[in-house]
Each structure stands twice: as structure tokens, then as C-alpha cells.
Design a protein around this motif. Sequence first.
Motif, PDB file in Angstrom:
ATOM      1  N   ASP A 188      86.309  13.074  58.752  1.00 48.08           N
ATOM      2  CA  ASP A 188      86.583  11.686  58.330  1.00 48.08           C
ATOM      3  C   ASP A 188      87.785  11.079  59.048  1.00 48.08           C
ATOM      4  N   GLY A 189      88.815  11.884  59.325  1.00 52.25           N
ATOM      5  CA  GLY A 189      90.014  11.384  60.002  1.00 52.25           C
ATOM      6  C   GLY A 189      89.701  10.896  61.409  1.00 52.25           C
ATOM      7  N   ILE A 190      88.894  11.641  62.118  1.00 53.13           N
ATOM      8  CA  ILE A 190      88.510  11.254  63.480  1.00 53.13           C
ATOM      9  C   ILE A 190      87.663   9.983  63.445  1.00 53.13           C
ATOM     10  N   LEU A 191      86.716   9.919  62.516  1.00 51.66           N
ATOM     11  CA  LEU A 191      85.864   8.729  62.406  1.00 51.66           C
ATOM     12  C   LEU A 191      86.678   7.496  62.019  1.00 51.66           C
ATOM     13  N   LEU A 192      87.630   7.679  61.125  1.00 51.41           N
ATOM     14  CA  LEU A 192      88.492   6.580  60.695  1.00 51.41           C
ATOM     15  C   LEU A 192      89.274   6.020  61.881  1.00 51.41           C
ATOM     16  N   ASN A 193      89.841   6.902  62.696  1.00 50.60           N
ATOM     17  CA  ASN A 193      90.590   6.446  63.866  1.00 50.60           C
ATOM     18  C   ASN A 193      89.677   5.837  64.925  1.00 50.60           C
ATOM     19  N   ALA A 194      88.437   6.291  64.999  1.00 48.44           N
ATOM     20  CA  ALA A 194      87.487   5.686  65.937  1.00 48.44           C
ATOM     21  C   ALA A 194      87.235   4.227  65.560  1.00 48.44           C
ATOM     22  N   ILE A 195      87.120   3.954  64.264  1.00 49.23           N
ATOM     23  CA  ILE A 195      86.947   2.574  63.794  1.00 49.23           C
ATOM     24  C   ILE A 195      88.186   1.752  64.148  1.00 49.23           C
ATOM     25  N   ARG A 196      89.357   2.353  63.968  1.00 49.48           N
ATOM     26  CA  ARG A 196      90.614   1.647  64.274  1.00 49.48           C
ATOM     27  C   ARG A 196      90.738   1.331  65.767  1.00 49.48           C
ATOM     28  N   VAL A 197      90.212   2.217  66.605  1.00 50.95           N
ATOM     29  CA  VAL A 197      90.217   1.949  68.055  1.00 50.95           C
ATOM     30  C   VAL A 197      89.397   0.696  68.339  1.00 50.95           C
ATOM     31  N   ILE A 198      88.190   0.623  67.771  1.00 57.15           N
ATOM     32  CA  ILE A 198      87.332  -0.561  67.961  1.00 57.15           C
ATOM     33  C   ILE A 198      88.033  -1.807  67.430  1.00 57.15           C
ATOM     34  N   ASP A 199      88.657  -1.690  66.263  1.00 56.82           N
ATOM     35  CA  ASP A 199      89.401  -2.790  65.653  1.00 56.82           C
ATOM     36  C   ASP A 199      90.474  -3.312  66.611  1.00 56.82           C
ATOM     37  N   ASP A 200      91.291  -2.404  67.144  1.00 60.86           N
ATOM     38  CA  ASP A 200      92.383  -2.815  68.033  1.00 60.86           C
ATOM     39  C   ASP A 200      91.866  -3.426  69.328  1.00 60.86           C
ATOM     40  N   ILE A 201      90.787  -2.904  69.856  1.00 55.28           N
ATOM     41  CA  ILE A 201      90.221  -3.466  71.089  1.00 55.28           C
ATOM     42  C   ILE A 201      89.716  -4.882  70.828  1.00 55.28           C
ATOM     43  N   LYS A 205      80.118   3.818  73.997  1.00 54.88           N
ATOM     44  CA  LYS A 205      79.116   4.896  74.079  1.00 54.88           C
ATOM     45  C   LYS A 205      79.667   6.168  73.452  1.00 54.88           C
ATOM     46  N   HIS A 206      80.936   6.461  73.740  1.00 56.45           N
ATOM     47  CA  HIS A 206      81.555   7.663  73.180  1.00 56.45           C
ATOM     48  C   HIS A 206      81.651   7.584  71.660  1.00 56.45           C
ATOM     49  N   ILE A 207      82.064   6.439  71.157  1.00 60.64           N
ATOM     50  CA  ILE A 207      82.228   6.300  69.708  1.00 60.64           C
ATOM     51  C   ILE A 207      80.877   6.285  69.010  1.00 60.64           C
ATOM     52  N   ASN A 208      79.903   5.644  69.604  1.00 60.13           N
ATOM     53  CA  ASN A 208      78.559   5.638  69.026  1.00 60.13           C
ATOM     54  C   ASN A 208      78.030   7.065  68.904  1.00 60.13           C
ATOM     55  N   LYS A 209      78.193   7.848  69.949  1.00 57.41           N
ATOM     56  CA  LYS A 209      77.756   9.252  69.941  1.00 57.41           C
ATOM     57  C   LYS A 209      78.553  10.048  68.904  1.00 57.41           C
ATOM     58  N   LEU A 210      79.848   9.766  68.820  1.00 57.98           N
ATOM     59  CA  LEU A 210      80.719  10.457  67.880  1.00 57.98           C
ATOM     60  C   LEU A 210      80.243  10.264  66.445  1.00 57.98           C
ATOM     61  N   PHE A 211      79.820   9.044  66.097  1.00 57.80           N
ATOM     62  CA  PHE A 211      79.379   8.767  64.737  1.00 57.80           C
ATOM     63  C   PHE A 211      78.063   9.463  64.398  1.00 57.80           C
ATOM     64  N   LYS A 212      77.321   9.874  65.388  1.00 53.85           N
ATOM     65  CA  LYS A 212      76.071  10.606  65.134  1.00 53.85           C
ATOM     66  C   LYS A 212      76.332  12.095  64.906  1.00 53.85           C
ATOM     67  N   LEU A 213      77.436  12.618  65.464  1.00 55.48           N
ATOM     68  CA  LEU A 213      77.674  14.058  65.440  1.00 55.48           C
ATOM     69  C   LEU A 213      78.881  14.502  64.619  1.00 55.48           C
ATOM     70  N   GLU A 214      79.871  13.662  64.496  1.00 55.14           N
ATOM     71  CA  GLU A 214      81.162  14.047  63.899  1.00 55.14           C
ATOM     72  C   GLU A 214      81.094  14.104  62.379  1.00 55.14           C
ATOM     73  N   GLN A 215      81.774  15.107  61.811  1.00 51.44           N
ATOM     74  CA  GLN A 215      81.862  15.261  60.359  1.00 51.44           C
ATOM     75  C   GLN A 215      83.270  14.984  59.836  1.00 51.44           C
ATOM     76  N   PHE A 241      86.641  13.396  72.382  1.00 49.96           N
ATOM     77  CA  PHE A 241      85.185  13.319  72.308  1.00 49.96           C
ATOM     78  C   PHE A 241      84.488  14.645  72.625  1.00 49.96           C
ATOM     79  N   ASP A 242      85.249  15.722  72.699  1.00 49.00           N
ATOM     80  CA  ASP A 242      84.678  17.060  72.879  1.00 49.00           C
ATOM     81  C   ASP A 242      84.437  17.644  71.489  1.00 49.00           C
ATOM     82  N   ILE A 243      83.222  17.513  71.006  1.00 45.60           N
ATOM     83  CA  ILE A 243      82.876  17.918  69.642  1.00 45.60           C
ATOM     84  C   ILE A 243      83.190  19.396  69.393  1.00 45.60           C
ATOM     85  N   SER A 244      83.092  20.201  70.425  1.00 42.52           N
ATOM     86  CA  SER A 244      83.339  21.639  70.256  1.00 42.52           C
ATOM     87  C   SER A 244      84.828  21.990  70.321  1.00 42.52           C
TER      88      SER A 244
END
Length: 198
Positions: free
Chosen positions: A129-142, A117-127, A81-84
Motif C-alpha cells: 500500500d505504501g508504494i501504491l500510495l506514493n505512486a498516486i502522489r507522483v501522478i498528483d505532483d506531475i 506505463k510503469h505506474i499502470n503496470k505497478l498497480f496490476k502487480l504491487e501489493q 519498479f523492480d517488483i522482485s
Amino acid sequence: CLKSLELQPNDQKALFRRVQALEALERYEEAYKDARTIWNNDPSFKPIQSHLEKLHKIVQDRIASNAQTSTKVKKMFEIAFDISGEKSKRETAMSNLVVLAREKAGSEIMIQQGITKHINKLFKLEQNDGILLNAIRVIDDICSKSLHFTKQIICELGIPWFLQILDSKNSDRVQAAQHCLQEILNSFSGLTNKTDAK
């Protein structure tokens, strides 16, 4: 057992049956607590001794495992979650979070540490696609782990968030979002996608 214990809170037989039921449900910490109550009330109650020993070992192993998982989750959070941060390290960290979310202990720790909160913020800033795809998979698995986790995620992210992640031209992302929504429906209904499920 619960009804019986409402009438007689320290009834050994009802407590013992609840220990067995909780153990079968893999709610080991609760079963261990009841077993300790029986042992404290009557150390001569022979049937509880083997359960108490077995549950003690399971609970201790789970505590150790959870401590290791917690450390891993915390480290992956810091990187993913460190965008930089460096792209390849972030992708690897997010993939590791997917793997950790497949374990109930990992999912529980992520919920406690505010994954939504981390994933919500990530979807506002991240470009990426691989990271966003895995973020969705994390929510799915939880969401596949428990109805309680699913309700918490829906309350924190909101239905519009799920509709927003579906609104994409990336077919992998759309498929991941669809699968995530199916897991949520399965969690609420108790059904699965297996062919023999009704």
C-alpha cells in the motif's frame, strides 16, 4: 510580439520584448534562443547583452541540473519498479520519486521516461500500500506542473484508471486519489484550492 513577428520575423524590438516576456514566464531556453537571434543579427544592440549573459548562465545551470535529475530519476525507476526487489529499498525509491516529481524538471523527465506505463503496470502487480500510495502522489505532483503533462497522463492512463484507484478500502489511498483528481481539475480549470481563489 508573436503577431508582430508574424509580419516581420526579424524585428529586433519585437524579439527583444518576446525575450523579456519569455524570461518573465521562466521559459529561459526560448528566451535565450531569441536573444541569440538578436545578437547574431546585430551584435551592437546594447540592451540584449545583459539579458544574453544572464540567460546563458541560467540555461547552462538548468542543463547541469537536468542531467543530475535525469540520473536520479533513472536510478529510482530501476529500484522502485523492480517488483522482485527489496521492499524497503523500493519504498524509499518511490518516496524519492515523489520528491523528484515536485520539481518541474523531474516531472518532465518522468514523463519522457514513461512514468505512466510503469505506474499502470505497478498497480496490476504491487501489493504494498505504501508504494501504491506514493505512486498516486507522483501522478498528483506531475499533474500539478502543467496542463500538457496532465493531458498526457489522462490520455495514457485513462479515466477508468483514476476511478479504479478510488475504489479502495484504504482511506489514505482514497484521499491521495481524491487529491490527485482535484489537481487534474485544477490543472484544466486554472483554479486552485486556496480560499481566495474564485
